[in-house]
Design a protein around this motif. Structure first.
Motif, PDB file in Angstrom:
ATOM      1  N   ASP A   1      44.654  25.067  32.155  1.00  0.00           N
ATOM      2  CA  ASP A   1      44.429  23.628  32.307  1.00  0.00           C
ATOM      3  C   ASP A   1      45.454  22.970  33.228  1.00  0.00           C
ATOM      4  OD1 ASP A   1      46.597  23.910  30.631  1.00  0.00           O
ATOM      5  OD2 ASP A   1      45.863  22.553  29.073  1.00  0.00           O
ATOM      6  N   GLY A   2      46.219  23.771  33.972  1.00  0.00           N
ATOM      7  CA  GLY A   2      47.213  23.232  34.880  1.00  0.00           C
ATOM      8  C   GLY A   2      46.701  23.124  36.301  1.00  0.00           C
ATOM      9  N   ALA A   3      47.565  22.695  37.215  1.00  0.00           N
ATOM     10  CA  ALA A   3      47.180  22.554  38.620  1.00  0.00           C
ATOM     11  C   ALA A   3      46.855  23.909  39.232  1.00  0.00           C
ATOM     12  CB  ALA A   3      48.312  21.864  39.391  1.00  0.00           C
ATOM     13  N   LEU A   4      47.724  24.907  39.021  1.00  0.00           N
ATOM     14  CA  LEU A   4      47.437  26.240  39.547  1.00  0.00           C
ATOM     15  C   LEU A   4      46.259  26.881  38.828  1.00  0.00           C
ATOM     16  CD1 LEU A   4      51.014  27.715  40.115  1.00  0.00           C
ATOM     17  CD2 LEU A   4      49.338  27.099  41.859  1.00  0.00           C
ATOM     18  N   GLY A   5      46.049  26.509  37.579  1.00  0.00           N
ATOM     19  CA  GLY A   5      44.918  27.057  36.841  1.00  0.00           C
ATOM     20  C   GLY A   5      43.582  26.693  37.437  1.00  0.00           C
ATOM     21  N   HIS A   6      43.533  25.610  38.232  1.00  0.00           N
ATOM     22  CA  HIS A   6      42.300  25.187  38.892  1.00  0.00           C
ATOM     23  C   HIS A   6      42.303  25.523  40.381  1.00  0.00           C
ATOM     24  CE1 HIS A   6      42.228  22.564  35.251  1.00  0.00           C
ATOM     25  NE2 HIS A   6      40.944  22.819  35.323  1.00  0.00           N
ATOM     26  N   CYS A   7      43.285  26.303  40.813  1.00  0.00           N
ATOM     27  CA  CYS A   7      43.417  26.635  42.233  1.00  0.00           C
ATOM     28  C   CYS A   7      42.398  27.703  42.620  1.00  0.00           C
ATOM     29  CB  CYS A   7      44.831  27.129  42.497  1.00  0.00           C
ATOM     30  SG  CYS A   7      45.141  27.672  44.171  1.00  0.00           S
ATOM     31  N   ASN A   8      41.680  27.469  43.713  1.00  0.00           N
ATOM     32  CA  ASN A   8      40.637  28.406  44.138  1.00  0.00           C
ATOM     33  C   ASN A   8      41.192  29.797  44.414  1.00  0.00           C
ATOM     34  OD1 ASN A   8      38.647  26.494  43.927  1.00  0.00           O
ATOM     35  ND2 ASN A   8      38.558  26.027  46.124  1.00  0.00           N
ATOM     36  N   ARG A   9      42.368  29.873  45.012  1.00  0.00           N
ATOM     37  CA  ARG A   9      42.907  31.190  45.362  1.00  0.00           C
ATOM     38  C   ARG A   9      43.167  32.021  44.113  1.00  0.00           C
ATOM     39  NH1 ARG A   9      46.506  33.105  50.260  1.00  0.00           N
ATOM     40  NH2 ARG A   9      45.409  31.351  51.203  1.00  0.00           N
ATOM     41  N   LEU A  10      43.670  31.402  43.049  1.00  0.00           N
ATOM     42  CA  LEU A  10      43.926  32.171  41.829  1.00  0.00           C
ATOM     43  C   LEU A  10      42.637  32.544  41.114  1.00  0.00           C
ATOM     44  CD1 LEU A  10      47.137  30.717  40.164  1.00  0.00           C
ATOM     45  CD2 LEU A  10      46.872  32.518  41.858  1.00  0.00           C
ATOM     46  N   SER A  11      41.574  31.764  41.326  1.00  0.00           N
ATOM     47  CA  SER A  11      40.297  32.109  40.698  1.00  0.00           C
ATOM     48  C   SER A  11      39.745  33.410  41.266  1.00  0.00           C
ATOM     49  CB  SER A  11      39.283  30.982  40.897  1.00  0.00           C
ATOM     50  OG  SER A  11      38.899  30.866  42.254  1.00  0.00           O
ATOM     51  N   LEU A  12      40.232  33.826  42.436  1.00  0.00           N
ATOM     52  CA  LEU A  12      39.792  35.071  43.071  1.00  0.00           C
ATOM     53  C   LEU A  12      40.800  36.195  42.879  1.00  0.00           C
ATOM     54  CD1 LEU A  12      38.545  33.516  46.445  1.00  0.00           C
ATOM     55  CD2 LEU A  12      37.173  34.094  44.439  1.00  0.00           C
TER      56      LEU A  12
ATOM     57  N   GLY B   1      43.560  25.247  18.218  1.00  0.00           N
ATOM     58  CA  GLY B   1      43.006  25.647  19.506  1.00  0.00           C
ATOM     59  C   GLY B   1      44.049  26.429  20.274  1.00  0.00           C
ATOM     60  N   ALA B   2      43.661  26.943  21.432  1.00  0.00           N
ATOM     61  CA  ALA B   2      44.586  27.719  22.264  1.00  0.00           C
ATOM     62  C   ALA B   2      44.144  27.615  23.722  1.00  0.00           C
ATOM     63  CB  ALA B   2      44.632  29.178  21.830  1.00  0.00           C
ATOM     64  N   VAL B   3      45.130  27.659  24.612  1.00  0.00           N
ATOM     65  CA  VAL B   3      44.877  27.570  26.049  1.00  0.00           C
ATOM     66  C   VAL B   3      45.187  28.923  26.688  1.00  0.00           C
ATOM     67  CG1 VAL B   3      45.535  26.420  28.198  1.00  0.00           C
ATOM     68  CG2 VAL B   3      45.484  25.125  26.062  1.00  0.00           C
ATOM     69  N   PRO B   4      44.272  29.470  27.515  1.00  0.00           N
ATOM     70  CA  PRO B   4      44.584  30.716  28.216  1.00  0.00           C
ATOM     71  C   PRO B   4      45.801  30.551  29.131  1.00  0.00           C
ATOM     72  CG  PRO B   4      42.236  30.247  28.321  1.00  0.00           C
ATOM     73  CD  PRO B   4      42.891  29.021  27.767  1.00  0.00           C
ATOM     74  N   VAL B   5      46.662  31.558  29.138  1.00  0.00           N
ATOM     75  CA  VAL B   5      47.861  31.576  29.969  1.00  0.00           C
ATOM     76  C   VAL B   5      47.915  32.939  30.656  1.00  0.00           C
ATOM     77  CG1 VAL B   5      50.379  31.399  29.991  1.00  0.00           C
ATOM     78  CG2 VAL B   5      49.063  30.043  28.369  1.00  0.00           C
TER      79      VAL B   5
END
Length: 394
Positions: free
Chosen positions: A152-163, A345-349
């Motif tokens: 749920d962070g800024a890098l968590g929504h970064c396109n490059r990390l999604s790949l 609840g829990a957030v993926p890290v």
């Protein structure tokens, strides 16, 4: 027809194709003077765009980290992005050379519990982030290490990390304090057995002396309490045979002592304690930020383990955090079983290693997948004292 201006960074380096993009510039700054000079802009960006869990990327937190943890071989690498002159993006990184590779990683390890970059929300966020990756590549960085990146962070929504496939995946549990806290202890979110167990533990503790619950403001008393908390944490870990190099490192205690005594009180560190006959036997070191509390060090005296002090302390930490105006208590990664008992609840890290050059890609493809299992196998065969010495950061 006049030629279109070449798009350049603030350091004057040309960027591939296109025109100047709405006055956006990105540069890399280094050195303590540059870090300190950024404080007003950094604080303003954090105030308007920082997420609660990004407290570990706040200037105040990282200033203390710089004072205690940045090694002599480390170099600051601050990726600074401005739109029309206003700071809108900041990557707090440190740069090192390792095995012939230029590597950057997020500032804050090992005391920062989540890793991220600060960036304003909006339709241009992904463009700004991509420019950050590009400026790192052009400045010779081979690998970017990103630890404890929340989904749920800024890098968590970064396109490059999604790949990019994560190196490590875990979860950070959290408790909803409105559901978990009652005036007299744990709420009805817990089974009757747990609530009666809490009252029984209080009675057993009272047999050892007068029990009191306190909160301590920043200052010299808080400094001593923070040092005692880390000492108790080490004693408890040693008693259970748990190796924790970050906590064993003397810098860990010095770092928290400095935060607890800081008269500016900018990091949000809050201390609460359970005392027995006036002596602190359970101490919670948590950080408050924007309505969320993060339980960093929750330590109890091993001599009170049979009385169940640890369970009493976590409920006191919850109650104290709620009294300070927080709605969520973040129990941090990993999602240990005892944390699950209190979680709503829990957030993926995740941890990532991102290559930016052919050398970095080669390391990711060939060296790192083999190196990590080998190091783990070696560590299991080494004496604990050797492992602690090798694993100590810096």
């Amino acid at each position: 027809m006049p030629a279109k201006p070449m798009r350049r960074d603030a350091d004057g380096s040309p960027l591939p194709g296109g025109e100047v993009a709405a006055g956006f510039s990105v540069e890399i700054l280094s050195g303590r003077d540059a870090f300190l000079a950024l404080k007003p802009e950094w604080d303003a960006l954090f105030a308007r765009a920082g997420l609660p869990q990004q407290l570990f990327q706040s200037h105040a937190f990282l200033r203390h980290w710089y004072d205690h943890y940045l090694p002599a071989s480390g170099r600051l690498c601050l990726v600074v992005g401005r739109e029309a002159g206003r700071l809108v993006m900041l990557w707090p990184l440190e740069r090192r050379r390792r095995l012939g590779l230029e590597l950057v990683r997020l500032m804050g390890a090992p005391v920062a519990q989540f890793g991220d970059v600060l960036v304003e929300p909006g339709p241009r966020r992904e463009h700004w982030l991509e420019r950050g990756w590009e400026v790192l590549r052009r400045h010779g960085v081979d690998l970017v290490e990103l630890r404890l990146v929340r989904a749920d962070g800024a890098l968590g929504h970064c396109n490059r990390l999604s790949l990019t496939a994560p190196v490590v995946s875990q979860e950070a549990p959290f408790a909803d304090l409105a559901l978990r806290v009652a005036p007299d202890g744990p709420s009805h979110a817990y089974p009757p057995r747990d609530r009666s167990g809490y009252r029984r533990r209080l009675r057993r503790l009272a047999e050892r002396g007068e029990i009191a619950f306190t909160s301590i403001a920043p200052g010299e008393e808080a400094r001593a309490l923070a040092e005692r908390a880390v000492a108790m944490k080490r004693e408890a870990l040693a008693q259970h045979g748990v190796l924790a190099p970050a906590v064993a490192d003397p810098r860990f205690a010095r770092f928290f002592a400095a935060l607890a005594a800081d008269p500016d009180d900018e990091t949000g560190l809050r201390l609460s304690a359970v005392t027995c006959s006036g002596r602190p036997v359970g101490i919670d070191l948590s950080f408050d930020c924007k309505g969320r509390s993060f339980g960093h060090v929750i330590a109890s005296d091993p001599a009170f383990e049979r009385e169940g002090l640890g369970r009493v302390l976590i409920h006191h930490a919850f109650a104290s955090a709620r009294a300070r105006g927080n709605s969520i208590f973040d129990l941090l990664a990993p999602a240990d079983p005892y944390k699950r008992e209190h979680a709503d609840g829990a957030v993926p890290v995740r941890d990532f290693t991102v290559p930016l050059s052919w050398r970095g890609q080669l390391a990711c493809d060939l060296a790192l997948p083999r190196l990590r299992p080998t190091l783990k196998a070696i560590a299991k065969r080494l004496p604990a004292s050797w492992v602690r010495r090798l694993a100590t950061p810096g």
